[in-house]
Design a protein around this motif. Structure first.
Motif, PDB file in Angstrom:
ATOM      1  N   UNK A 181      10.883  10.507  11.775  1.00  9.59           N
ATOM      2  CA  UNK A 181      10.755   9.645  10.611  1.00  9.59           C
ATOM      3  C   UNK A 181      11.546  10.254   9.462  1.00  9.59           C
ATOM      4  N   UNK A 182      12.499   9.519   8.918  1.00  8.86           N
ATOM      5  CA  UNK A 182      13.333  10.045   7.834  1.00  8.86           C
ATOM      6  C   UNK A 182      12.574  10.042   6.516  1.00  8.86           C
ATOM      7  N   UNK A 183      13.082  10.834   5.575  1.00  9.15           N
ATOM      8  CA  UNK A 183      12.494  10.849   4.238  1.00  9.15           C
ATOM      9  C   UNK A 183      12.551   9.468   3.595  1.00  9.15           C
ATOM     10  N   UNK A 184      13.663   8.752   3.807  1.00  8.20           N
ATOM     11  CA  UNK A 184      13.810   7.442   3.182  1.00  8.20           C
ATOM     12  C   UNK A 184      12.783   6.454   3.722  1.00  8.20           C
ATOM     13  N   UNK A 185      12.564   6.480   5.040  1.00 12.73           N
ATOM     14  CA  UNK A 185      11.596   5.565   5.640  1.00 12.73           C
ATOM     15  C   UNK A 185      10.183   5.857   5.163  1.00 12.73           C
ATOM     16  N   UNK A 256       6.086  -1.194   2.841  1.00  9.25           N
ATOM     17  CA  UNK A 256       5.232  -1.963   3.732  1.00  9.25           C
ATOM     18  C   UNK A 256       3.770  -1.969   3.347  1.00  9.25           C
ATOM     19  N   UNK A 257       3.421  -1.358   2.222  1.00  8.34           N
ATOM     20  CA  UNK A 257       2.018  -1.254   1.841  1.00  8.34           C
ATOM     21  C   UNK A 257       1.615  -2.234   0.739  1.00  8.34           C
ATOM     22  N   UNK A 258       2.588  -2.921   0.139  1.00 10.91           N
ATOM     23  CA  UNK A 258       2.289  -3.890  -0.910  1.00 10.91           C
ATOM     24  C   UNK A 258       3.078  -5.168  -0.650  1.00 10.91           C
ATOM     25  N   UNK A 262       6.605  -6.992  -5.094  1.00  9.53           N
ATOM     26  CA  UNK A 262       6.169  -5.809  -5.822  1.00  9.53           C
ATOM     27  C   UNK A 262       6.907  -4.573  -5.318  1.00  9.53           C
ATOM     28  N   UNK A 263       6.983  -4.442  -3.990  1.00 11.22           N
ATOM     29  CA  UNK A 263       7.666  -3.285  -3.394  1.00 11.22           C
ATOM     30  C   UNK A 263       9.131  -3.235  -3.801  1.00 11.22           C
ATOM     31  N   UNK A 264       9.823  -4.371  -3.686  1.00 15.93           N
ATOM     32  CA  UNK A 264      11.247  -4.403  -4.012  1.00 15.93           C
ATOM     33  C   UNK A 264      11.490  -3.996  -5.464  1.00 15.93           C
ATOM     34  N   UNK A 265      10.668  -4.539  -6.364  1.00 18.06           N
ATOM     35  CA  UNK A 265      10.845  -4.222  -7.781  1.00 18.06           C
ATOM     36  C   UNK A 265      10.593  -2.742  -8.044  1.00 18.06           C
ATOM     37  N   UNK A 304       1.340   9.474   8.855  1.00 20.93           N
ATOM     38  CA  UNK A 304       0.717   8.152   8.988  1.00 20.93           C
ATOM     39  C   UNK A 304       1.591   7.217   9.807  1.00 20.93           C
ATOM     40  N   UNK A 305       2.901   7.229   9.550  1.00 16.67           N
ATOM     41  CA  UNK A 305       3.822   6.355  10.285  1.00 16.67           C
ATOM     42  C   UNK A 305       3.888   6.751  11.751  1.00 16.67           C
ATOM     43  N   UNK A 306       3.915   8.056  12.022  1.00 15.55           N
ATOM     44  CA  UNK A 306       3.925   8.527  13.413  1.00 15.55           C
ATOM     45  C   UNK A 306       2.687   8.018  14.141  1.00 15.55           C
ATOM     46  N   UNK A 307       1.516   8.108  13.498  1.00 19.75           N
ATOM     47  CA  UNK A 307       0.282   7.641  14.126  1.00 19.75           C
ATOM     48  C   UNK A 307       0.342   6.140  14.384  1.00 19.75           C
TER      49      UNK A 307
END
Length: 360
Positions: A181-185, A256-258, A262-265, A304-307
């Motif tokens: 998982x990259x830092x950006x992701x 991916x959490x909001x 909202x996320x884009x802004x 969390x993403x790995x799980x």
């Protein structure tokens, strides 16, 4: 109450649809198919006290009562007995708890079948742990509890062993899944947010949108707050405390959490920058970026993403497995099952004892 999070939380979502949709067809839990398509119920050919059968795995009434009674008493210890008067859309909380317990038991039995297929079993030390846990829990029961649940130490030991095996086969299936998982992701940002609401909620939590005039007033107030935020030497944090109808402090989140708007802004802001007005289902937002990157939060989000990815891999295997299974419910017997109403029955430590011995 903490019960092997991966089993009780991750696996339940797969088994819930498989078992409840395939057997129960309850309006509050249904998956959308018609009753004719969904109901698979046989009430003949069962052994005494047999609640359901999935292939060669069977669940008995005493097993169900252990789960149901412990869940009942956990609720009552926190909320009191009045909690059972709660209902939603005509379904009582007791009925919902029964359905959940049934799904949990079905999930454990299904996972044990999957373990057989995968060649996974408990070793001698794990079997000893199940036995020791059963001795402790059964020893804590008074006579009324043993009689009301119709339980023996052997039944408890078997429940613990099955629960442990379910966890073991889950770990076996995902053991080699470690995606990069990259830092950006995984990047998380920290923001302050001023929310001017355009909706409210009713007693069930359903959102009710404002009338148009009220929504226009909310937009007018949002524009005024945005103007204040843009003034020289403006203190955005003070504006949050004064005007926001949402969270009052900073919070961090990842992609991916909001809501997407909202996320884009938020993710397009640099540190210290303030957004224009952003509209979501909740209302109008004015966002200030406090930090575009948080090393600690990002590392935690990677885990969390790995799980999540590992759960997806497990879900694919689990879904393919359960499609071929035959399952039957003794509906006539299950409909007679109710909570125990005996003041001497207060047991609620079944899962806690398991966690103690299996180190969860």
């Amino acid at each position: 109450m903490r019960v092997n999070g991966r089993i009780k939380d991750c696996l339940l979502k797969y088994c819930l649809c498989f078992f409840l949709c395939g057997i129960l067809l309850l309006a509050s839990w249904g998956c959308g198919e018609s009753e004719a398509e969904m109901r698979v119920v046989l009430t003949t050919g069962f052994n005494k006290d047999e609640i359901f059968r999935i292939e060669t795995m069977s669940c008995t009434l005493p097993e169900a009562m252990v789960y149901l009674t412990n869940t009942q008493d956990q609720y009552e210890s926190v909320y009191g007995v009045e909690i059972w008067k709660t209902n939603l859309n005509g379904v009582t909380l007791e009925e919902s708890v029964k359905d959940t317990v049934l799904a949990e038991l079905a999930q454990i039995k299904t996972m044990n079948l999957l373990a057989q297929r995968q060649g996974v079993s408990l070793d001698e030390s794990e079997l000893k742990l199940a036995k020791a846990a059963a001795e402790k829990y059964y020893g804590s029961l008074n006579q009324a509890e043993r009689e009301e649940m119709q339980v023996t130490e052997e039944i408890i030991e078997n429940l613990y062993a099955e629960f442990a095996l379910a966890g073991k086969v889950y770990e076996y299936i995902i053991k080699d899944i470690y995606p990069e998982i990259s830092d950006d992701e995984a990047r998380t940002i920290t923001i302050l947010d001023i929310l001017i609401k355009t909706c409210t909620t009713d007693g069930t939590g359903k959102k009710i949108a404002y009338e148009e005039s009220a929504k226009e007033d909310a937009l007018r107030r949002a524009r005024e707050v945005l103007r204040l935020a843009g003034e020289k030497d403006s203190d955005f944090e003070q504006l949050v405390f004064r005007y926001s109808e949402g969270e009052k402090g900073t919070f961090s989140f990842g992609k991916g959490e909001t809501e997407k708007a909202f996320e884009d802004a938020a993710f397009n802001l640099g540190t210290g920058e303030i957004s224009d007005i952003v509209e979501t289902e909740e209302g109008y937002h004015i966002i200030k970026c406090v930090s575009t990157f948080n090393r600690e939060e990002t590392d935690a989000n990677k885990i969390k993403i790995v799980e999540q990815r590992r759960e997806e891999v497990f879900g694919e295997e689990y879904d393919a497995f359960v499609e071929s299974l035959t399952r039957t419910l003794n509906e006539e017997l299950w409909d007679t099952v109710t909570f125990i109403k005996n003041e001497e029955v207060t047991t609620r430590d079944f899962f806690d004892v398991y966690n103690e011995y299996f180190g969860l």
